[in-house]
Design a protein around this motif. Structure first.
Motif, PDB file in Angstrom:
ATOM      1  N   TYR A 130      99.860 112.125 -27.322  1.00 18.72           N
ATOM      2  CA  TYR A 130      99.597 113.202 -27.623  1.00 18.72           C
ATOM      3  C   TYR A 130     100.676 114.227 -27.548  1.00 18.72           C
ATOM      4  CZ  TYR A 130      94.584 112.153 -29.153  1.00 18.72           C
ATOM      5  OH  TYR A 130      93.531 111.682 -29.790  1.00 18.72           O
ATOM      6  N   GLN A 131     101.581 114.486 -28.415  1.00 20.62           N
ATOM      7  CA  GLN A 131     102.569 115.388 -28.097  1.00 20.62           C
ATOM      8  C   GLN A 131     102.174 116.615 -28.125  1.00 20.62           C
ATOM      9  OE1 GLN A 131     105.368 113.670 -27.565  1.00 20.62           O
ATOM     10  NE2 GLN A 131     104.515 111.609 -27.977  1.00 20.62           N
ATOM     11  N   GLY A 132     102.698 117.342 -26.913  1.00 20.55           N
ATOM     12  CA  GLY A 132     102.440 118.937 -27.018  1.00 20.55           C
ATOM     13  C   GLY A 132     101.118 118.947 -26.168  1.00 20.55           C
ATOM     14  N   ILE A 133     100.378 118.279 -25.717  1.00 21.13           N
ATOM     15  CA  ILE A 133      99.128 118.420 -24.890  1.00 21.13           C
ATOM     16  C   ILE A 133      99.466 117.951 -23.318  1.00 21.13           C
ATOM     17  CG2 ILE A 133      96.787 117.829 -24.352  1.00 21.13           C
ATOM     18  CD1 ILE A 133      96.223 117.522 -27.435  1.00 21.13           C
ATOM     19  N   GLY A 134      99.415 118.912 -22.507  1.00 22.97           N
ATOM     20  CA  GLY A 134      99.815 118.651 -21.020  1.00 22.97           C
ATOM     21  C   GLY A 134     101.276 118.477 -20.966  1.00 22.97           C
ATOM     22  N   PRO A 135     101.829 118.066 -19.760  1.00 25.10           N
ATOM     23  CA  PRO A 135     100.935 118.040 -18.487  1.00 25.10           C
ATOM     24  C   PRO A 135     100.278 119.115 -18.072  1.00 25.10           C
ATOM     25  CG  PRO A 135     103.350 117.818 -18.005  1.00 25.10           C
ATOM     26  CD  PRO A 135     103.308 117.947 -19.356  1.00 25.10           C
ATOM     27  N   PHE A 136      99.259 119.162 -17.210  1.00 24.41           N
ATOM     28  CA  PHE A 136      98.389 120.194 -16.752  1.00 24.41           C
ATOM     29  C   PHE A 136      98.664 119.909 -15.191  1.00 24.41           C
ATOM     30  CE2 PHE A 136      96.286 119.565 -20.884  1.00 24.41           C
ATOM     31  CZ  PHE A 136      96.664 120.756 -21.301  1.00 24.41           C
ATOM     32  N   ARG A 137      98.627 121.087 -14.564  1.00 29.39           N
ATOM     33  CA  ARG A 137      98.750 120.808 -13.218  1.00 29.39           C
ATOM     34  C   ARG A 137      97.752 122.241 -12.655  1.00 29.39           C
ATOM     35  NH1 ARG A 137     103.435 120.237  -8.751  1.00 29.39           N
ATOM     36  NH2 ARG A 137     102.282 120.719  -6.763  1.00 29.39           N
ATOM     37  N   PHE A 138      96.418 121.391 -12.022  1.00 26.14           N
ATOM     38  CA  PHE A 138      95.322 122.197 -11.394  1.00 26.14           C
ATOM     39  C   PHE A 138      95.311 122.302 -10.030  1.00 26.14           C
ATOM     40  CE2 PHE A 138      93.924 119.464 -14.844  1.00 26.14           C
ATOM     41  CZ  PHE A 138      93.725 120.439 -15.795  1.00 26.14           C
ATOM     42  N   HIS A 139      95.116 123.647  -9.718  1.00 25.42           N
ATOM     43  CA  HIS A 139      94.958 123.969  -8.266  1.00 25.42           C
ATOM     44  C   HIS A 139      93.941 122.942  -7.459  1.00 25.42           C
ATOM     45  CE1 HIS A 139      97.935 127.510  -7.981  1.00 25.42           C
ATOM     46  NE2 HIS A 139      97.160 127.750  -9.039  1.00 25.42           N
ATOM     47  N   GLY A 140      94.228 122.573  -6.491  1.00 23.52           N
ATOM     48  CA  GLY A 140      93.199 121.542  -5.850  1.00 23.52           C
ATOM     49  C   GLY A 140      91.814 122.230  -5.437  1.00 23.52           C
ATOM     50  N   ASP A 141      92.046 123.475  -4.819  1.00 27.47           N
ATOM     51  CA  ASP A 141      90.724 123.721  -4.458  1.00 27.47           C
ATOM     52  C   ASP A 141      89.670 124.169  -5.666  1.00 27.47           C
ATOM     53  OD1 ASP A 141      91.289 123.810  -1.657  1.00 27.47           O
ATOM     54  OD2 ASP A 141      91.940 126.025  -1.813  1.00 27.47           O
ATOM     55  N   GLU A 142      90.340 124.679  -6.798  1.00 24.64           N
ATOM     56  CA  GLU A 142      89.792 124.942  -7.985  1.00 24.64           C
ATOM     57  C   GLU A 142      89.088 123.576  -8.696  1.00 24.64           C
ATOM     58  OE1 GLU A 142      90.618 128.196 -11.545  1.00 24.64           O
ATOM     59  OE2 GLU A 142      91.811 126.323 -11.596  1.00 24.64           O
ATOM     60  N   TYR A 143      90.004 122.672  -8.744  1.00 26.17           N
ATOM     61  CA  TYR A 143      89.650 121.486  -9.345  1.00 26.17           C
ATOM     62  C   TYR A 143      88.646 120.813  -8.637  1.00 26.17           C
ATOM     63  CZ  TYR A 143      90.527 116.681 -11.159  1.00 26.17           C
ATOM     64  OH  TYR A 143      90.372 115.351 -11.960  1.00 26.17           O
ATOM     65  N   ARG A 144      88.528 120.838  -7.018  1.00 26.46           N
ATOM     66  CA  ARG A 144      87.600 120.104  -6.455  1.00 26.46           C
ATOM     67  C   ARG A 144      86.427 120.755  -6.655  1.00 26.46           C
ATOM     68  NH1 ARG A 144      92.089 118.952  -3.198  1.00 26.46           N
ATOM     69  NH2 ARG A 144      91.920 120.967  -2.281  1.00 26.46           N
ATOM     70  N   THR A 145      86.397 122.176  -6.454  1.00 25.84           N
ATOM     71  CA  THR A 145      84.923 123.062  -6.525  1.00 25.84           C
ATOM     72  C   THR A 145      84.438 122.893  -7.668  1.00 25.84           C
ATOM     73  OG1 THR A 145      85.893 124.549  -4.930  1.00 25.84           O
ATOM     74  CG2 THR A 145      84.047 125.144  -6.259  1.00 25.84           C
ATOM     75  N   SER A 149      80.670 120.544  -7.764  1.00 27.73           N
ATOM     76  CA  SER A 149      79.432 121.505  -8.202  1.00 27.73           C
ATOM     77  C   SER A 149      78.621 120.703  -9.010  1.00 27.73           C
ATOM     78  CB  SER A 149      79.825 122.812  -8.908  1.00 27.73           C
ATOM     79  OG  SER A 149      80.397 122.307 -10.196  1.00 27.73           O
ATOM     80  N   LEU A 150      79.060 119.402  -9.674  1.00 26.08           N
ATOM     81  CA  LEU A 150      78.137 118.462 -10.439  1.00 26.08           C
ATOM     82  C   LEU A 150      77.423 117.775  -9.735  1.00 26.08           C
ATOM     83  CD1 LEU A 150      80.594 117.425 -13.338  1.00 26.08           C
ATOM     84  CD2 LEU A 150      79.037 119.397 -13.404  1.00 26.08           C
ATOM     85  N   LEU A 151      77.897 117.650  -8.374  1.00 26.13           N
ATOM     86  CA  LEU A 151      77.061 116.601  -7.535  1.00 26.13           C
ATOM     87  C   LEU A 151      75.985 117.305  -6.805  1.00 26.13           C
ATOM     88  CD1 LEU A 151      80.226 114.704  -5.907  1.00 26.13           C
ATOM     89  CD2 LEU A 151      78.876 114.113  -7.894  1.00 26.13           C
ATOM     90  N   ASP A 152      76.239 118.716  -6.734  1.00 30.12           N
ATOM     91  CA  ASP A 152      75.375 119.453  -6.134  1.00 30.12           C
ATOM     92  C   ASP A 152      74.138 120.038  -6.984  1.00 30.12           C
ATOM     93  OD1 ASP A 152      76.799 119.084  -3.816  1.00 30.12           O
ATOM     94  OD2 ASP A 152      77.876 121.066  -4.221  1.00 30.12           O
ATOM     95  N   ALA A 153      74.453 119.763  -8.264  1.00 29.93           N
ATOM     96  CA  ALA A 153      73.463 120.416  -9.289  1.00 29.93           C
ATOM     97  C   ALA A 153      72.171 119.604  -9.305  1.00 29.93           C
ATOM     98  CB  ALA A 153      74.133 120.546 -10.486  1.00 29.93           C
ATOM     99  N   GLU A 154      71.074 119.840 -10.040  1.00 25.53           N
ATOM    100  CA  GLU A 154      69.884 119.309 -10.191  1.00 25.53           C
ATOM    101  C   GLU A 154      70.041 118.180 -11.304  1.00 25.53           C
ATOM    102  OE1 GLU A 154      66.790 121.670 -10.950  1.00 25.53           O
ATOM    103  OE2 GLU A 154      66.649 122.564  -9.061  1.00 25.53           O
ATOM    104  N   GLY A 155      71.269 118.277 -12.027  1.00 28.39           N
ATOM    105  CA  GLY A 155      71.391 117.231 -12.977  1.00 28.39           C
ATOM    106  C   GLY A 155      71.536 118.037 -14.506  1.00 28.39           C
ATOM    107  N   PRO A 156      72.173 117.353 -15.674  1.00 27.76           N
ATOM    108  CA  PRO A 156      72.227 118.129 -16.777  1.00 27.76           C
ATOM    109  C   PRO A 156      70.965 118.507 -17.594  1.00 27.76           C
ATOM    110  CG  PRO A 156      73.331 115.896 -16.599  1.00 27.76           C
ATOM    111  CD  PRO A 156      72.624 115.781 -15.547  1.00 27.76           C
TER     112      PRO A 156
END
Length: 339
Positions: A130-145, A149-156
């Motif tokens: 896919y040309q033109g998509i990425g690369p993306f660099r995500f801040h670690g804290d934001e990414y992990r948080t 949060s999906l693991l702490d939620a009650e579910g979809p």
């Protein structure tokens, strides 16, 4: 190419199911989408009918494993450090094709790069990248948080629907159609007798046209006593594909600003459609004749660019009381047209 910093988030999304005009079915899938720089990543892939690995209908252990995988707490499932970002909504088989990318750590950050369409063990970036998509660099804290949060939620979200009406045969056909596409459905006339714990499993309530206001109010009170917020659907006509489309729309939990299809109006022989990203749009008209037989007309099926569109409609197809359904891979809208 160096990776530019981008924001990372998650949001509920839907692959719209439905009873199609040709008699076929399309499976409903709820999933969590990746929001990159405030916009669903899926929308950058043009008209792709796919879901992320974070789908609501996978067993909890597999869902957790998918989250852990994206956090790089497990080995990459594909060679070359590649992970499935979006896969087939029907079977999730790599042979059907999937969007994959390399996910790696860069100091405390996470980098997604080398996006490609992959159908086998190996990927050819020259041919299928896919040309033109990425690369993306995500801040670690934001990414992990976001992912943790999906693991702490009650579910979809809930994907069961309570059907309330007098026409049992119609409701049975509607329930069967919903179950076929992956949405649970139950039929009742008296929600007072349904335990509160069961009411909490519903995401929507659909009323038939023959249900009086007193009955509707009683159903609403039952859900209020149980402390459950649900979407209420007033059935437009006894047409199963139309009712399925109404319920699909009611179950859509994605933020309005992150949907592909945001507007449908019909007037003066035209349909006004608004989409936020390039996608395939299908317009279908349904009507009942004097003998209560359903007539279906395909009005439009084509690729639309982002923006507002005016689509001429066949005058013969929208004569009388007609209901128009607009559908993309991720959204459904319904509009009543009366003349």
């Amino acid at each position: 190419m160096s990776a530019a910093y981008a924001t990372f988030g998650l949001a509920p999304a839907m692959r719209a199911g439905g009873v199609l005009a040709d008699g076929g079915y399309q499976v409903h899938r709820d999933f969590v989408d990746f929001i990159v720089d405030g916009r669903p990543l899926l929308f950058q892939l043009s008209d792709l009918d796919a879901v992320s690995p974070l789908a609501s209908d996978v067993p909890p252990a597999i869902f957790t494993a998918q989250v852990r995988s994206l956090l790089l707490e497990a080995e990459a499932p594909l060679s070359g450090g590649r992970y499935v970002i979006y896969g087939c909504p029907e079977c999730a088989d790599l042979a059907c094709g999937a969007v994959t990318a390399v996910i790696e750590r860069a100091d405390d950050d996470y980098v997604w790069r080398d996006f490609a369409w992959q159908t086998g063990e190996r990927v050819d970036l020259e041919l299928n990248g896919y040309q033109g998509i990425g690369p993306f660099r995500f801040h670690g804290d934001e990414y992990r948080t976001a992912l943790n949060s999906l693991l702490d939620a009650e579910g979809p979200g809930r994907r069961r629907v309570l059907l309330v009406g007098a026409r049992v045969a119609l409701l049975a056909r509607l329930a069967a159609a919903l179950r076929t596409i992956g949405i649970g459905a139950d039929i009742t006339r008296d929600a007072d007798r349904v335990p509160a714990d069961e009411l909490r499993g519903y995401g929507a309530v659909a009323f038939g046209r023959g249900v009086g206001e007193a009955e509707r109010a009683a159903v609403r009170r039952a859900f209020e006593r149980a402390g459950v917020e649900v979407a209420y659907v007033d059935g437009l006509a006894p047409i199963v594909p139309l009712l399925v489309a109404q319920i699909e729309h009611a179950l859509d939990r994605s933020p309005v600003e992150q949907r592909r299809l945001t507007r449908l109006v019909t007037a003066d022989g035209e349909a006004g459609v608004e989409v936020t990203s390039t996608c395939r749009v299908q317009l279908t008209a349904y009507r009942l004749d004097r003998l209560s037989r359903t007539h279906t007309h395909e009005l439009f099926d084509g690729l639309l660019e982002p923006g507002h569109h005016r689509i001429p409609l066949d005058a013969r197809a929208v004569k009388g009381n007609v209901y128009v359904v607009a559908r993309t891979a991720g959204s459904v809208l319904v509009e009543a047209t009366r003349r």
